[in-house]
Design an enzyme around this catalytic site. Structure first.
Site, mmCIF file in Angstrom:
data_model
loop_
_atom_site.group_PDB
_atom_site.id
_atom_site.type_symbol
_atom_site.label_atom_id
_atom_site.label_comp_id
_atom_site.label_asym_id
_atom_site.label_seq_id
_atom_site.Cartn_x
_atom_site.Cartn_y
_atom_site.Cartn_z
ATOM 1 N N GLY A 166 1.973 1.165 8.907
ATOM 2 C CA GLY A 166 2.055 1.167 10.563
ATOM 3 C C GLY A 166 1.587 0.390 10.462
ATOM 4 C CD GLU A 203 -0.754 4.888 1.484
ATOM 5 O OE1 GLU A 203 0.077 4.624 1.775
ATOM 6 O OE2 GLU A 203 -1.502 5.829 0.961
ATOM 7 N N PRO A 204 -1.536 -0.739 3.886
ATOM 8 C CG PRO A 204 -3.346 -2.496 4.580
ATOM 9 C CD PRO A 204 -2.892 -0.478 4.120
ATOM 10 N N GLY A 205 1.158 -2.189 4.466
ATOM 11 C CA GLY A 205 2.079 -2.899 4.075
ATOM 12 C C GLY A 205 2.391 -4.063 5.169
ATOM 13 N NE ARG A 206 6.509 -2.522 9.553
ATOM 14 C CZ ARG A 206 7.919 -2.968 9.451
ATOM 15 N NH1 ARG A 206 8.544 -4.243 9.284
ATOM 16 N NH2 ARG A 206 8.665 -1.840 9.191
ATOM 17 C CG ASP A 262 11.706 -3.093 8.381
ATOM 18 O OD1 ASP A 262 11.346 -1.798 8.934
ATOM 19 O OD2 ASP A 262 11.061 -4.305 9.143
ATOM 20 C CB CYS A 290 33.777 -11.012 1.188
ATOM 21 S SG CYS A 290 33.870 -12.098 -0.289
HETATM 22 C C1 LIG Z 1 2.785 5.459 1.293
HETATM 23 C C2 LIG Z 1 3.230 4.215 2.410
HETATM 24 N N1 LIG Z 1 2.417 3.358 2.460
HETATM 25 C C3 LIG Z 1 2.740 2.257 2.921
HETATM 26 C C4 LIG Z 1 3.667 1.985 3.709
HETATM 27 C C5 LIG Z 1 3.434 0.624 4.498
HETATM 28 O O1 LIG Z 1 3.948 0.950 5.391
HETATM 29 P P1 LIG Z 1 3.741 -0.337 6.175
HETATM 30 O O2 LIG Z 1 4.301 -1.917 6.606
HETATM 31 O O3 LIG Z 1 3.805 -0.008 7.539
HETATM 32 O O4 LIG Z 1 1.809 -0.776 6.666
HETATM 33 C C6 LIG Z 1 5.277 2.530 4.003
HETATM 34 C C7 LIG Z 1 6.291 1.992 3.936
HETATM 35 O O5 LIG Z 1 6.915 2.714 3.707
HETATM 36 C C8 LIG Z 1 4.741 4.107 2.663
HETATM 37 O O6 LIG Z 1 5.939 4.612 2.548
#
Ligand SMILES: Cc1ncc(COP(=O)(O)O)c(C=O)c1O
Length: 390
Positions: A166, A203-206, A262, A290
Site C-alpha cells: 500500500g 510486502e512493498p510492491g509499488r 490499476d 483494433c
Molecule cells: C499480498 C500482497 N502483498 C503485497 C502487494 C503489493 O502491494 P503494493 O503494490 O500496494 O505495495 C500486493 C498487491 O496486490 C498483494 O496482493
C-alpha cells in the site's frame, strides 16, 4: 515496441529516507531462501501447497477454514499467518473485498487451527494498494494486536506481523511514504513495542518499482480532425478547430493495462521538447490494437508531432508491463535497459566502491537526472529491433 528507461537510484533513495525500523523490515525481503519465503496469497491451489511443502517453504497466509483444511492435508510443517481484513475503502485498489478474515471469524479460525494441530505464527494484512488514508494502517495494526491476544488465549505464541503493502512509489502520489511511516511507527510502538518479540515485515510492491521506469512509445499513426465550421472567423488560422489523434505502439493491452486494472491516469511528455511559442492542440492517444477501448489518454494538450516521434510516460514501473498480453496478435513490449551516462557512471561507482556513506545526506538534485528528455540520452529516430526481451 516500447522502451523502458530505468531509474534505479529512485528506489534506494526513497528507501534511505524511510524510518529505520520499517526500513530494516523492508530490506529483509531481499534475503531469499525457502525457510524465509512467504506465500502471501491466502487462497492457494492444493498443488501449490504440496510444492511448498516439498521445497521447504513453510510460511503461508490463510483466511478461511477451507484453506486450513487444505494445508492440514497437504503440508507437513506449515507455519501459518492469518490474513485479516482492513477497511481499504479509500485505497485505489481494494484487496479486502477479496481477502482477509473479520475479527469475529478470526477467533473461529484460530480455534479450528488448534483443533487441526496447525501452527499459527502471526498475522498479516494489506491496506489496499495505493492507500490514501494512513489511519487504515493504525486500525489494522490495532486489529492485529487484538488477534495476537486472541491467539495467546488459545495458547499460540505468535511472533510475526506482516503489514503488507500500500506504500506509494512515486513523487506524484497523494500520500507520501513519510506520512505513512509517521503513523505506522507510533502504532507499532504502542501495539508491538520493540521488546515484545514480534518480528515485523512488509510486502512493498509499488514502493520499489512504481518509478523504476519511464516508458517511451513511438507514434505509429496520426489523424487530424477538423471541427465543423462554426461560421465565425475569430480564430487566426483555424488551428484551434483542429484536434489530433496519435496512435502509439503500446496500449491498454500492453504496458497501459494499468489504466484498466490499476485505475491509473497517465500523462505524456513529448521527447522532442516543444519550442516556447509552439502551438498546442487538444489530443487523444490510442494504443495499436483494433479495439476502441484501447485508449491511453482521452484528452491532453500536445504539440503537433509526426509518425516516428516519441512520447514518454514517467512512473510506469508498477502494475504495467507485468500484466500485458498479446491480444490482437501484438507482441508484449520489449524491454530495453537504458541509462543516462551520469546514471551509468554512478552505478559503476557503486559497483566498484559500494554505496557512498554519505548518500543519505545527498539531495535528489545531486543524483543523476531523469533519463530520456533533459538528459544526454538519445532515443532512436525510428523504433529499432528487439535487443532484450523478457
Ligand atoms: C499480498 C500482497 N502483498 C503485497 C502487494 C503489493 O502491494 P503494493 O503494490 O500496494 O505495495 C500486493 C498487491 O496486490 C498483494 O496482493
Amino acid at each position: 515496441m516500447a522502451w523502458l528507461l530505468w531509474r534505479p537510484w529512485q528506489c534506494w533513495e526513497q528507501a534511505l529516507t524511510a524510518q529505520a525500523r520499517l526500513r530494516s523490515s523492508l530490506c529483509s525481503l531481499w534475503e531469499w531462501n525457502p525457510v524465509g519465503s512467504f506465500i502471501a496469497n491466502p487462497c492457494k491451489q492444493v498443488s501449490q501447497i504440496k510444492y511448498a511443502s516439498a521445497h521447504g517453504v513453510q510460511m503461508m497466509t490463510f483466511d478461511s477454514e477451507v484453506e486450513l483444511m487444505k494445508v492440514a492435508r497437504s503440508h507437513d510443517n506449515a507455519k501459518l499467518v492469518l490474513r485479516i481484513a482492513t477497511d481499504d475503502s479509500k485505497a485505489v485498489c481494494r484487496l479486502s473485498v477479496k481477502f482477509g478474515a473479520t475479527l469475529k471469524s478470526s477467533r473461529l479460525l484460530l480455534e479450528r487451527a488448534k483443533e487441526l494441530g496447525l501452527d499459527i505464527i502471526g498475522v498479516s494484512f494489506h491496506v489496499g494498494s495505493g492507500c490514501t488514508d494512513p489511519a487504515t494502517y493504525t486500525q489494522a495494526i490495532a486489529d492485529a494486536r487484538y488477534v495476537f491476544d486472541m491467539g495467546a488465549e488459545l495458547g499460540y505464541n505468535m511472533t510475526l506481523l506482516d503489514i503488507g503493502g500500500g506504500f506509494p512509489g512515486s513523487d506524484d502520489s497523494k500520500l507520501k511514504f513519510e506520512e505513512i511511516t509517521a503513523v505506522i511507527n507510533p502504532a507499532l510502538d504502542k501495539y508491538f513495542p520493540v521488546d515484545c518479540g514480534v518480528r515485523i515485515i512488509a510486502e512493498p510492491g509499488r514502493f520499489y518499482v512504481a518509478s523504476a521506469y519511464t516508458l517511451a512509445v513511438n507514434i505509429i499513426a496520426k489523424k487530424v480532425n477538423m471541427k465543423e465550421q462554426s461560421g465565425s472567423d475569430d480564430e487566426d488560422d483555424g488551428a484551434s478547430d483542429r484536434t489530433l489523434m496519435y496512435y502509439v505502439n503500446d496500449g491498454v493491452y500492453g504496458s497501459f493495462n494499468c489504466i484498466l486494472f490499476d485505475h491509473a491516469h497517465v500523462t505524456p511528455i513529448v521527447h522532442k521538447k516543444p519550442k516556447p511559442d509552439e502551438r498546442m492542440y487538444p489530443c487523444s492517444i490510442w494504443g495499436p490494437t483494433c479495439d476502441g477501448l484501447d485508449r491511453v489518454v482521452e484528452l491532453c494538450p500536445l504539440p503537433d508531432r509526426q509518425v516516428g516521434d516519441w512520447l514518454l510516460f514517467e512512473n510506469m514501473g508498477a502494475y504495467t508491463v507485468a500484466a500485458s498480453s498479446t491480444f490482437n496478435g501484438f507482441q508484449k513490449p520489449d524491454i530495453h535497459y537504458v541509462l543516462s551516462r551520469s546514471a551509468w557512471q554512478c552505478m559503476q561507482q557503486i559497483h566498484a566502491q559500494g554505496m557512498p556513506a554519505l548518500v543519505e545526506e545527498q539531495s535528489p538534485g545531486n543524483m543523476p537526472g531523469h533519463c530520456g528528455c533533459g538528459s544526454t540520452l538519445e532515443l532512436p529516430a525510428k523504433p529499432c529491433a528487439t535487443s532484450v526481451s523478457t
